[in-house]
Design a protein around this motif. Sequence first.
Motif, PDB file in Angstrom:
ATOM      1  N   ALA A  47       7.569 -26.763  37.977  1.00 19.79           N
ATOM      2  CA  ALA A  47       6.326 -26.318  37.148  1.00 19.79           C
ATOM      3  C   ALA A  47       7.424 -24.830  36.675  1.00 19.79           C
ATOM      4  N   LYS A  48       6.679 -24.366  35.509  1.00 20.11           N
ATOM      5  CA  LYS A  48       7.286 -23.794  34.710  1.00 20.11           C
ATOM      6  C   LYS A  48       8.017 -23.017  34.921  1.00 20.11           C
ATOM      7  N   ASN A  49       8.633 -22.699  36.138  1.00 16.84           N
ATOM      8  CA  ASN A  49       9.363 -21.765  36.327  1.00 16.84           C
ATOM      9  C   ASN A  49      10.165 -22.281  36.753  1.00 16.84           C
ATOM     10  N   GLY A  50      10.354 -23.784  36.865  1.00 12.34           N
ATOM     11  CA  GLY A  50      11.675 -24.360  37.624  1.00 12.34           C
ATOM     12  C   GLY A  50      10.886 -24.736  39.043  1.00 12.34           C
ATOM     13  N   ARG A  51      10.121 -24.521  39.783  1.00 14.35           N
ATOM     14  CA  ARG A  51       9.930 -24.452  41.373  1.00 14.35           C
ATOM     15  C   ARG A  51       9.813 -26.479  41.016  1.00 14.35           C
ATOM     16  N   ILE A  52       9.521 -26.765  42.603  1.00 18.61           N
ATOM     17  CA  ILE A  52       8.690 -28.069  42.338  1.00 18.61           C
ATOM     18  C   ILE A  52       8.060 -27.906  43.449  1.00 18.61           C
ATOM     19  N   TYR A  53       7.153 -29.055  42.538  1.00 21.90           N
ATOM     20  CA  TYR A  53       6.157 -28.773  43.644  1.00 21.90           C
ATOM     21  C   TYR A  53       5.746 -29.981  45.005  1.00 21.90           C
ATOM     22  N   VAL A  54       5.084 -29.114  45.573  1.00 21.67           N
ATOM     23  CA  VAL A  54       5.605 -30.133  46.965  1.00 21.67           C
ATOM     24  C   VAL A  54       3.982 -30.034  47.815  1.00 21.67           C
ATOM     25  N   ASN A  55       3.246 -31.123  48.734  1.00 25.17           N
ATOM     26  CA  ASN A  55       2.665 -30.658  49.112  1.00 25.17           C
ATOM     27  C   ASN A  55       2.137 -29.861  50.555  1.00 25.17           C
ATOM     28  N   GLU A  56       1.408 -30.198  51.386  1.00 22.97           N
ATOM     29  CA  GLU A  56       1.194 -29.149  52.222  1.00 22.97           C
ATOM     30  C   GLU A  56       2.638 -29.704  53.188  1.00 22.97           C
ATOM     31  N   TYR A  57       2.816 -30.652  53.553  1.00 21.53           N
ATOM     32  CA  TYR A  57       4.518 -30.995  54.491  1.00 21.53           C
ATOM     33  C   TYR A  57       5.231 -31.121  53.543  1.00 21.53           C
ATOM     34  N   ASN A  58       5.389 -29.784  52.384  1.00 17.30           N
ATOM     35  CA  ASN A  58       6.775 -30.315  51.761  1.00 17.30           C
ATOM     36  C   ASN A  58       7.509 -31.319  50.831  1.00 17.30           C
ATOM     37  N   ASN A  59       6.763 -32.383  50.823  1.00 14.83           N
ATOM     38  CA  ASN A  59       7.276 -33.091  50.153  1.00 14.83           C
ATOM     39  C   ASN A  59       6.489 -32.956  49.548  1.00 14.83           C
ATOM     40  N   VAL A  60       7.770 -33.576  47.895  1.00  9.63           N
ATOM     41  CA  VAL A  60       8.155 -33.227  46.153  1.00  9.63           C
ATOM     42  C   VAL A  60       6.839 -34.381  46.360  1.00  9.63           C
ATOM     43  N   LEU A  61       6.126 -34.047  45.495  1.00  8.07           N
ATOM     44  CA  LEU A  61       4.574 -34.673  44.766  1.00  8.07           C
ATOM     45  C   LEU A  61       5.352 -35.637  43.731  1.00  8.07           C
ATOM     46  N   GLY A  62       5.553 -36.550  44.215  1.00  4.73           N
ATOM     47  CA  GLY A  62       5.224 -38.090  43.582  1.00  4.73           C
ATOM     48  C   GLY A  62       6.906 -38.509  43.242  1.00  4.73           C
ATOM     49  N   LEU A  63       6.882 -37.838  44.818  1.00  2.00           N
ATOM     50  CA  LEU A  63       8.422 -39.026  45.023  1.00  2.00           C
ATOM     51  C   LEU A  63       8.312 -38.835  46.808  1.00  2.00           C
ATOM     52  N   GLU A  64       8.399 -40.272  46.703  1.00  2.00           N
ATOM     53  CA  GLU A  64       8.643 -40.800  48.895  1.00  2.00           C
ATOM     54  C   GLU A  64       9.957 -40.130  49.063  1.00  2.00           C
ATOM     55  N   ASP A  65      10.477 -39.965  50.365  1.00  2.00           N
ATOM     56  CA  ASP A  65      11.635 -39.664  50.624  1.00  2.00           C
ATOM     57  C   ASP A  65      12.266 -38.345  50.388  1.00  2.00           C
ATOM     58  N   VAL A  66      11.841 -37.073  49.302  1.00  2.00           N
ATOM     59  CA  VAL A  66      12.341 -35.773  49.135  1.00  2.00           C
ATOM     60  C   VAL A  66      11.325 -34.976  49.340  1.00  2.00           C
ATOM     61  N   LEU A 100      12.073 -27.257  49.971  1.00  4.18           N
ATOM     62  CA  LEU A 100      11.658 -25.812  50.589  1.00  4.18           C
ATOM     63  C   LEU A 100      12.436 -24.329  50.092  1.00  4.18           C
ATOM     64  N   GLY A 101      11.461 -24.059  50.532  1.00  5.22           N
ATOM     65  CA  GLY A 101      11.930 -22.376  50.115  1.00  5.22           C
ATOM     66  C   GLY A 101      11.814 -21.923  48.892  1.00  5.22           C
ATOM     67  N   ASP A 102      12.610 -21.108  48.798  1.00  7.81           N
ATOM     68  CA  ASP A 102      12.098 -20.419  47.018  1.00  7.81           C
ATOM     69  C   ASP A 102      12.041 -21.234  46.029  1.00  7.81           C
ATOM     70  N   GLN A 103      12.603 -22.913  46.130  1.00  2.71           N
ATOM     71  CA  GLN A 103      12.622 -23.601  44.891  1.00  2.71           C
ATOM     72  C   GLN A 103      11.407 -24.541  45.181  1.00  2.71           C
ATOM     73  N   CYS A 104      11.015 -24.321  45.871  1.00  3.98           N
ATOM     74  CA  CYS A 104       9.655 -24.584  45.970  1.00  3.98           C
ATOM     75  C   CYS A 104       7.904 -24.041  45.172  1.00  3.98           C
ATOM     76  N   LEU A 105       7.373 -25.080  45.298  1.00  2.00           N
ATOM     77  CA  LEU A 105       5.702 -24.998  44.889  1.00  2.00           C
ATOM     78  C   LEU A 105       4.890 -25.241  45.138  1.00  2.00           C
ATOM     79  N   MET A 106       4.084 -24.492  46.701  1.00  2.00           N
ATOM     80  CA  MET A 106       3.251 -25.303  47.686  1.00  2.00           C
ATOM     81  C   MET A 106       1.738 -24.508  46.984  1.00  2.00           C
ATOM     82  N   GLN A 107       0.736 -25.666  47.159  1.00  2.00           N
ATOM     83  CA  GLN A 107      -0.393 -24.896  46.300  1.00  2.00           C
ATOM     84  C   GLN A 107      -1.666 -25.408  47.267  1.00  2.00           C
TER      85      GLN A 107
END
Length: 425
Positions: free
Chosen positions: A272-291, A294-301
């Motif tokens: 995202a624009k603020n550097g946070r990493i998009y994740v799904n509701e299971y904290n899996n990074v969008l578009g990546l497997e096995d990554v 968590l926490g301040d670094q992620c952006l869950m919508q």
Amino acid sequence: MKVVILGGGFAGIHLAKALVKQDNVEVHLVDKNNYNFFPPLLYQVSTAFIESYNISYPFRRMFQNKKNFIFHMGTVLNINTQEHYIVTTHERIDYDKVVLAMGCDTNYFGNETLAREAMPMKSIHDAINLRNHLLLMLEEASRLPEADIQPYTQIVIAGGGPTGVEIAGMLAEMQREIIPKDYSEKICKHIKIYLVDMDSVLLRAMSEKAGKEAFEVLSKLGIQIKLNVAVKNYENNKVYFSDNEVIESHTLIWASGVRAIDVPGIPASSIAKNGRIYVNEYNNVLGLEDVYCLGDQCLMQGDPDYEKGHPQLAQVAIQQGNLLAQNLRHLSKNQPLEPFRYVNKGSMAIIAKYKAVVDLPKGFFKGFFAWLVWLFIHLIPIAGFRNKVKLFFSWSWSFLTNDPTLRLIIRPRKKYFPEEQPPHQ
């Protein structure tokens, strides 16, 4: 299953503690420090109220005798999501699952001068440097004629969130109770503390009542509060504000915003624009497997109650870490995963001695009782029984005597030594 956790903050530690209980998991923790620390109390280290060891604990001691735990000290340089390995400053580490839990760093909004000259509050190192700096400024002021000391006794705090408010309150207590015991009236009468925020209220992330209480308490303590004002620049020991005021000061404390730490190897489409990493509701990074992230670094919508993402709070990180450990166990057994839903337990901030505010989902309270609750709640997550006991007695002595004995300049930067580069030159 080999799980590599990048970052030993709230999220990483709670995930690691849960995973080491699982026999089929090999846990690898990577962190640039060899210790976990408690960020909410950094401001008390920086103001010589408690010592850094009260809020920090070595990773290796924490996971002693855990045969399925391995610690790697180093900084992450790259992550190869296709071949499943990361590269640190010292080694390459392969993984089955990798979890990003590196948190945030100070955001200077692209101003290189602020990044170079302002004093952040994000690490133990920052807190000790600030403590040294504050004490050195007082020592320098004590050697100068009264007409020249004001830049050394004026302190500007940029940011009216919990960190800025708590530092302001603690500095005000120092000004009132501690500094007069050590320094002459010449210095004490020239101390001024400015708290500046570009918003219209303090503690914007908390309730309106909390913000008003913080404003009233800090104003009574003599803090100069400037709202709807931003720090534009800081050059030649002068702080430039958006309202065109300029204040001479050798101390600009930066507590005005954070940005998620960058991870080389994560595609731009996942950030995202603020550097946070998009994740799904299971904290899996969008578009990546096995990554995972968590926490301040992620952006869950995906949480219905937090469609724009969760607040960057410790409780979010803790809850996500605990749930991911559970979901990784379910994943290994081909069981259904549980989506993350944040349970808001409230938020709090200490304003000054015996003064705090507590926001709960169904109410608000303040004052002495809120202060006691704040002390109790902040003792619970401190790692190590001895640390809790030491911190309790440190607090008790400091609050009772108004005279902590930690005003030690033990690690000053070379540039502050008068014979090498006097601060006033």
